[in-house]
Write a protein that holds these residues in place. Structure first.
Motif, PDB file in Angstrom:
ATOM      1  N   ASP A 216       0.855  -1.183   0.000  1.00 17.15           N
ATOM      2  CA  ASP A 216       0.000   0.000   0.000  1.00 17.15           C
ATOM      3  C   ASP A 216       0.897   1.241   0.000  1.00 17.15           C
ATOM      4  N   ILE A 217       0.655   2.175  -0.891  1.00 21.32           N
ATOM      5  CA  ILE A 217       1.423   3.424  -0.870  1.00 21.32           C
ATOM      6  C   ILE A 217       0.455   4.599  -0.790  1.00 21.32           C
TER       7      ILE A 217
ATOM      8  N   SER B  69      -1.520  15.163  -3.212  1.00 22.86           N
ATOM      9  CA  SER B  69      -0.834  16.221  -3.960  1.00 22.86           C
ATOM     10  C   SER B  69      -0.389  17.360  -3.056  1.00 22.86           C
TER      11      SER B  69
ATOM     12  N   ASP C 130      -8.760  12.332   5.468  1.00 19.43           N
ATOM     13  CA  ASP C 130      -8.563  10.879   5.531  1.00 19.43           C
ATOM     14  C   ASP C 130      -8.588  10.420   6.977  1.00 19.43           C
TER      15      ASP C 130
ATOM     16  N   ARG D 113     -12.604   8.292   3.895  1.00 23.70           N
ATOM     17  CA  ARG D 113     -12.421   9.726   4.078  1.00 23.70           C
ATOM     18  C   ARG D 113     -13.662  10.239   4.775  1.00 23.70           C
TER      19      ARG D 113
ATOM     20  N   LYS E 207      -8.455   6.277 -10.372  1.00 24.27           N
ATOM     21  CA  LYS E 207      -9.230   6.068  -9.149  1.00 24.27           C
ATOM     22  C   LYS E 207     -10.623   5.538  -9.515  1.00 24.27           C
TER      23      LYS E 207
END
Ligand code: DLL
Length: 432
Positions: free
Chosen positions: A232-233, A237, A301, A325, A422
Motif C-alpha cells: 500500500d502506498i 498532492s 482521511d 475519508r 481512481k
C-alpha cells in the motif's frame, strides 16, 4: 542498506530534534513569505517563535483544501516564482483544480521519499518497474517515476489504461514491479485471465497500490489471484504526491516519512489532537518543502498513528491504512456507510468479483441503496437458484455487518465500468 534507507531506522530522539528544527524554519518561512499564513497565525495570536516543542504545533491554525482554492493558482507560494520547476494539480469534484508547485529541492525530496517507498517493498536497482499511474497533472505517474529512477530501477513509463499493452509489456519486458491503483490492477488480473496470461509465469513479483482506499480483503484477492506481493502506498498532492507514507513487509501500517512530513490525528469536529492509537482525521505539516509548504493540512482521511517500533525495524511512525475519508461517508436512512465496508463484505463471499458500485436514490423522501456486484463467469452461467442464493447471502451479510437493507443486483462479468485511475464506487443520485 542504502544511505537513503538508513533514514527509516533513525533514533527517535534524534529524529524529533531534526523535526523541531525543520518545523521552526518552515513556520518562520511561511510567516514571512506567505500573506495567507501571516494572517492566519496573527488571527489566533501565534508567532513562529511560539513553537518550542513539537507539541506546540497544536496552537497553530489548520489549512484546508478551500484555502488552496481561494488562493488559486499560486497564492500560497513561499518561494520566488522563478524557483518553481514543476506544477501539478489535482482535479476536485467541482470547479477549479488544486494547484501544487515544486522547486528543484522539492523534487529531490519527492524522489527520495518515493525511492524509500519502493525500497520498503524490497525493490533494488535490479528491478524493472512499470508505471501504470497516470502521467500529467496527476502526481501518481511522475512521482513514482522519479522515485524508481532514483533507486536505479529500469522504469517503463506506461501511464494509465491500455490494459492489453500493459500485460504485453509485463510479459515481454520482464517487469518485476507494477505501480497503479488497486482497482486498475484487479482489471489487469481480469484481462490477463481472459487472454490466458498467468502472472505466475512472468517475472512480476510485487505491486505498489494506492491513490484510493482498498481493503485487506482486496489485498488477499490480489495476492491470491496474481501471486505477487501487494504493498500500500499513500500520499496526496498537497503534501507532495505519492511518497508520504509506505507499507513495509510487516503490513502493519504505513511508515510516514517523518523527517519531511509531520503527522497528527485530530478530532474532525473539535480540532483537538488525539492520542496515539486513536482514530481521527489525518493532518500533515511539511517540514522541508520549499515552494508550497503546508501547515497542519487537513486531509479528510481517517487513520490512527502507532509509534511502537515495527517488526521490520523501522522507527518511523506508522499510520493505519486509509479505508475511508470523512467526506466519502454516505448517510442512508440515518446509517453511516463507507464503500470500503461493502468491499469487505463482497470479497468475503464466494462467487463475486471485486467490481462493484453503490447507487443511492431517494424515493418519496426515503433513501434507497442498490449495490451492484459482478459475479464470476461460473456463477453467472449457473442455475437461477445459485444466483438467488448468492443475492440473499449478500443481502443478509450487508444487513448484519453494516446494519442496512440494500437491494443487491448481481450483474454479468464486465458490466461495471473499469477505471484506469481512481475507481468511482458511488453514484449518488439523491441531489440530481
Ligand atoms: O492520489 C497521490 C498518489 C498517487 C498516492 C499514487 C498513491 C499513489 P491525490 O490525487 O491528491 O493524490 O489524492 C489524494 O487519495 O487524500 C486519499 O484520500 C487518497 N489516497 C491516496 N493514497 C491512498 C491509499 C494521490 N494508499 C487522496 N489508501 C488522499 C487510501 C489513498 N487512500
Amino acid at each position: 542498506m542504502t544511505e537513503l534507507l538508513m533514514k527509516d531506522f533513525v533514533d527517535r530522539a534524534a529524529l524529533e530534534r531534526l523535526q523541531l528544527e525543520r518545523m521552526q524554519n518552515t513556520l518562520d518561512r511561511v510567516y514571512n513569505n506567505v500573506p495567507f499564513y501571516k494572517q492566519a497565525f496573527d488571527s489566533v495570536g501565534v508567532k513562529p517563535t511560539d513553537l518550542k516543542r513539537l507539541q506546540d504545533l497544536a496552537k497553530f491554525p489548520f489549512t484546508m483544501k478551500s484555502d488552496l482554492r481561494n488562493h488559486y493558482p499560486f497564492g500560497l507560494l513561499a518561494s520566488d516564482q522563478k524557483d518553481v520547476v514543476r506544477i501539478h494539480a489535482s482535479s476536485g469534484t467541482t470547479g477549479k483544480p488544486t494547484v501544487v508547485c515544486y522547486t528543484q529541492d522539492d523534487l529531490g525530496i519527492w524522489s527520495e521519499t518515493m525511492c524509500r517507498t519502493l525500497e520498503a517493498g524490497g525493490l533494488t536497482s535490479r528491478d524493472i518497474v512499470q508505471i501504470g499511474y497516470g502521467y500529467g497533472l496527476f502526481t501518481g505517474g511522475l512521482g513514482v517515476h522519479y522515485g524508481a529512477e532514483r533507486l536505479g530501477c529500469a522504469v517503463i513509463p506506461m501511464g494509465g489504461g491500455a490494459t492489453e499493452k500493459q500485460l504485453l509489456l509485463i510479459k515481454d519486458f520482464g517487469t518485476t514491479a507494477v505501480c497503479c491503483t488497486p482497482s486498475f490492477f484487479t482489471h489487469l488480473i481480469e484481462v490477463a485471465e481472459k487472454i490466458g496470461l498467468d502472472f505466475r509465469q512472468t517475472k512480476l513479483r510485487v505491486g505498489f497500490f494506492g491513490a484510493e482506499p482498498w481493503t485487506d480483503a482486496m489485498r488477499t484477492f490480489i495476492e491470491e489471484k496474481s501471486g505477487i506481493k501487494a504493498f500500500d502506498i499513500f500520499g496526496l498532492s498537497e503534501i507532495i504526491g505519492p511518497g508520504v507514507s509506505a507499507d513495509c513487509e510487516a503490513h502493519n501500517g504505513l511508515h510516514v516519512f517523518e523527517d519531511h512530513f509531520y503527522p497528527e490525528i485530530i478530532d474532525p469536529d473539535t480540532g483537538e489532537v488525539k492520542a496515539p492509537g486513536e482514530e481521527g482525521e489525518l493532518v500533515f505539516t511539511t517540514i522541508t518543502k520549499q515552494a508550497m509548504p503546508m501547515i497542519r493540512y487537513r486531509t479528510r482521511d481517517i487513520s490512527s498513528l502507532a509509534y511502537e517500533k515495527c517488526a521490520c525495524g523501522r522507527t518511523l511512525v506508522r499510520m493505519s491504512s486509509v479505508k475511508r475519508r470523512s467526506d466519502d461517508m454516505l448517510i442512508i436512512r440515518g446509517v453511516n456507510l463507507y464503500p470500503s465496508q461493502v468491499e469487505s463484505v463482497i470479497l468475503d463471499v464466494e462467487g463475486t468479483e471485486p467490481h462493484y458500485q453503490l447507487v443511492v436514490t431517494r424515493e418519496k423522501a426515503m433513501d434507497e441503496l442498490e449495490i451492484r456486484v459482478e459475479v464470476t463467469p461460473q456463477v453467472f452461467t449457473d442455475e437461477v437458484k445459485v444466483l438467488e442464493n448468492l443475492r440473499d447471502l449478500l443481502s443478509a451479510k450487508v444487513k448484519q455487518l453494516i446494519g442496512i437493507s440494500a437491494k443487491i443486483t448481481l450483474v454479468e462479468p464486465g458490466t461495471i465500468e473499469r477505471s484506469v485511475g481512481k475507481a468511482k464506487r458511488v453514484i449518488d443520485l439523491r441531489h440530481s
